[in-house]
Design an enzyme around this catalytic site. Structure first.
Site, PDB file in Angstrom:
ATOM      1  N   HIS A  37      66.211 -18.781 -20.275  1.00 21.51           N
ATOM      2  CA  HIS A  37      64.801 -19.148 -20.351  1.00 21.51           C
ATOM      3  C   HIS A  37      64.031 -18.032 -21.056  1.00 21.51           C
ATOM      4  O   HIS A  37      64.553 -16.933 -21.265  1.00 21.51           O
ATOM      5  CB  HIS A  37      64.221 -19.393 -18.952  1.00 21.51           C
ATOM      6  CG  HIS A  37      64.312 -18.208 -18.041  1.00 21.51           C
ATOM      7  ND1 HIS A  37      65.231 -18.115 -17.032  1.00 21.51           N
ATOM      8  CD2 HIS A  37      63.606 -17.063 -18.015  1.00 21.51           C
ATOM      9  CE1 HIS A  37      65.089 -16.960 -16.413  1.00 21.51           C
ATOM     10  NE2 HIS A  37      64.113 -16.300 -16.993  1.00 21.51           N
TER      11      HIS A  37
HETATM   12  C1  T46 Z   1      63.945 -13.481 -15.491  1.00 23.86           C
HETATM   13  C2  T46 Z   1      65.321 -13.043 -15.180  1.00 23.86           C
HETATM   14  C3  T46 Z   1      65.612 -11.653 -15.664  1.00 23.86           C
HETATM   15  C4  T46 Z   1      61.110 -17.370  -7.052  1.00 23.86           C
HETATM   16  O1  T46 Z   1      60.732 -18.220  -6.216  1.00 23.86           O
HETATM   17  N1  T46 Z   1      60.451 -16.185  -7.152  1.00 23.86           N
HETATM   18  C5  T46 Z   1      60.817 -15.210  -8.039  1.00 23.86           C
HETATM   19  O2  T46 Z   1      60.171 -14.142  -8.083  1.00 23.86           O
HETATM   20  C6  T46 Z   1      61.951 -15.471  -8.886  1.00 23.86           C
HETATM   21  C7  T46 Z   1      62.387 -14.424  -9.900  1.00 23.86           C
HETATM   22  C8  T46 Z   1      62.611 -16.655  -8.769  1.00 23.86           C
HETATM   23  N2  T46 Z   1      62.196 -17.584  -7.863  1.00 23.86           N
HETATM   24  C9  T46 Z   1      62.948 -18.846  -7.723  1.00 23.86           C
HETATM   25  C10 T46 Z   1      62.949 -19.751  -8.962  1.00 23.86           C
HETATM   26  C11 T46 Z   1      64.267 -20.457  -8.857  1.00 23.86           C
HETATM   27  O3  T46 Z   1      64.127 -21.589  -8.018  1.00 23.86           O
HETATM   28  O4  T46 Z   1      64.319 -18.510  -7.504  1.00 23.86           O
HETATM   29  C12 T46 Z   1      65.159 -19.446  -8.153  1.00 23.86           C
HETATM   30  C13 T46 Z   1      66.127 -18.741  -9.104  1.00 23.86           C
HETATM   31  O5  T46 Z   1      65.398 -18.234 -10.231  1.00 23.86           O
HETATM   32  P1  T46 Z   1      65.961 -18.262 -11.723  1.00 23.86           P
HETATM   33  O6  T46 Z   1      66.940 -19.355 -11.873  1.00 23.86           O
HETATM   34  O7  T46 Z   1      64.802 -18.243 -12.660  1.00 23.86           O
HETATM   35  O8  T46 Z   1      66.729 -16.853 -11.767  1.00 23.86           O
HETATM   36  P2  T46 Z   1      67.337 -16.117 -13.050  1.00 23.86           P
HETATM   37  O9  T46 Z   1      68.199 -15.032 -12.532  1.00 23.86           O
HETATM   38  O10 T46 Z   1      67.915 -17.090 -14.004  1.00 23.86           O
HETATM   39  O11 T46 Z   1      66.045 -15.461 -13.787  1.00 23.86           O
HETATM   40  C14 T46 Z   1      65.348 -14.395 -13.157  1.00 23.86           C
HETATM   41  C15 T46 Z   1      63.834 -14.619 -13.253  1.00 23.86           C
HETATM   42  O12 T46 Z   1      63.510 -15.894 -12.699  1.00 23.86           O
HETATM   43  C16 T46 Z   1      63.324 -14.547 -14.664  1.00 23.86           C
HETATM   44  O13 T46 Z   1      61.923 -14.443 -14.669  1.00 23.86           O
HETATM   45  O14 T46 Z   1      63.391 -13.079 -16.502  1.00 23.86           O
HETATM   46  O15 T46 Z   1      65.667 -13.152 -13.787  1.00 23.86           O
END
Ligand code: T46
Length: 136
Positions: free
Chosen positions: A50
C-alpha cells in the site's frame, strides 16, 4: 537512495548497554502522533502493499532485520533495516512492501498521524493513477 531517506540516530550506548532516542522535530522530522510495532512475522510473510496519501513515517528495526521495498511509481529501492541507529523515512505517496523478516525482527514505526484507513491506497493501479494525477 532517493525514494526513501535514511536518518541517523546518535548511539548513546555505554558500558551498561545500548541506548538510542527518537525525538519529534529533533531527529524525527514531524510530530509523532502514533507508534506501532511489527513483530513475530514469519520469514515467508510479506506485508504492506500500500501507499499513504498523507502519512509520513520513520521505520526503525530495533531488533533483527527486514527488507523494505519502496516504489514512487518511477523508481524502486530495496532497503535492509537492521539497526536501531538508522531509521528509514517514508514520505507520502510511496508504495511499500516489507519482506524477509528475521525471527527476532521488531520493527518500530513512528507515524505523523493517527490510524486512518482512508489515507491508505491499497490498490497498485489506483496508486499509479493518483500520483499521475498529482503530478499534473
Ligand atoms: C505501513 C507499514 C510499514 C490499526 O488498527 N492501527 C494501526 O496503527 C495500524 C498500523 C494498523 N491497524 C490495523 C489495520 C489492519 O486492519 O491493523 C491491521 C493490519 O494493518 P496492515 O495490514 O496495514 O499492516 P501492514 O504491516 O501491511 O502495514 C503497516 C501499516 O499499516 C502501514 O501504515 O506503512 O506497516
Amino acid at each position: 537512495m532517493s525514494v526513501g531517506k535514511f536518518l541517523s540516530f546518535e548511539d548513546l550506548s555505554d558500558s551498561r548497554g545500548g541506548l538510542v532516542s527518537y525525538e519529534e522535530s529533533r531527529n524525527i522530522p514531524f510530530h509523532i502522533k502514533r507508534i506501532y510495532c511489527i513483530y513475530n512475522v514469519s520469514h515467508n510473510a510479506e506485508r504492506g502493499f500500500h501507499a499513504h496519501r498523507k502519512l509520513e513515517q520513520v521505520a526503525v528495526c530495533v531488533s533483527g532485520s527486514c527488507t523494505m521495498l519502496l516504489d514512487n511509481g518511477k523508481e524502486k529501492e530495496s532497503i535492509v533495516l537492521s539497526t536501531p541507529y538508522k531509521g528509514l523515512y517514508i514520505g507520502s505517496n510511496i508504495w511499500r512492501v516489507m519482506q524477509s523478516f528475521s525471527k527476532d525482527c521488531v520493527l518500530v514505526v513512528l507515524a505523523s498521524e493517527l490510524y486512518d484507513e482512508s489515507d491508505y491506497i491499497r490498490n497498485y493501479d489506483e496508486f499509479l493513477k493518483e500520483i499521475e494525477m498529482g503530478s499534473r
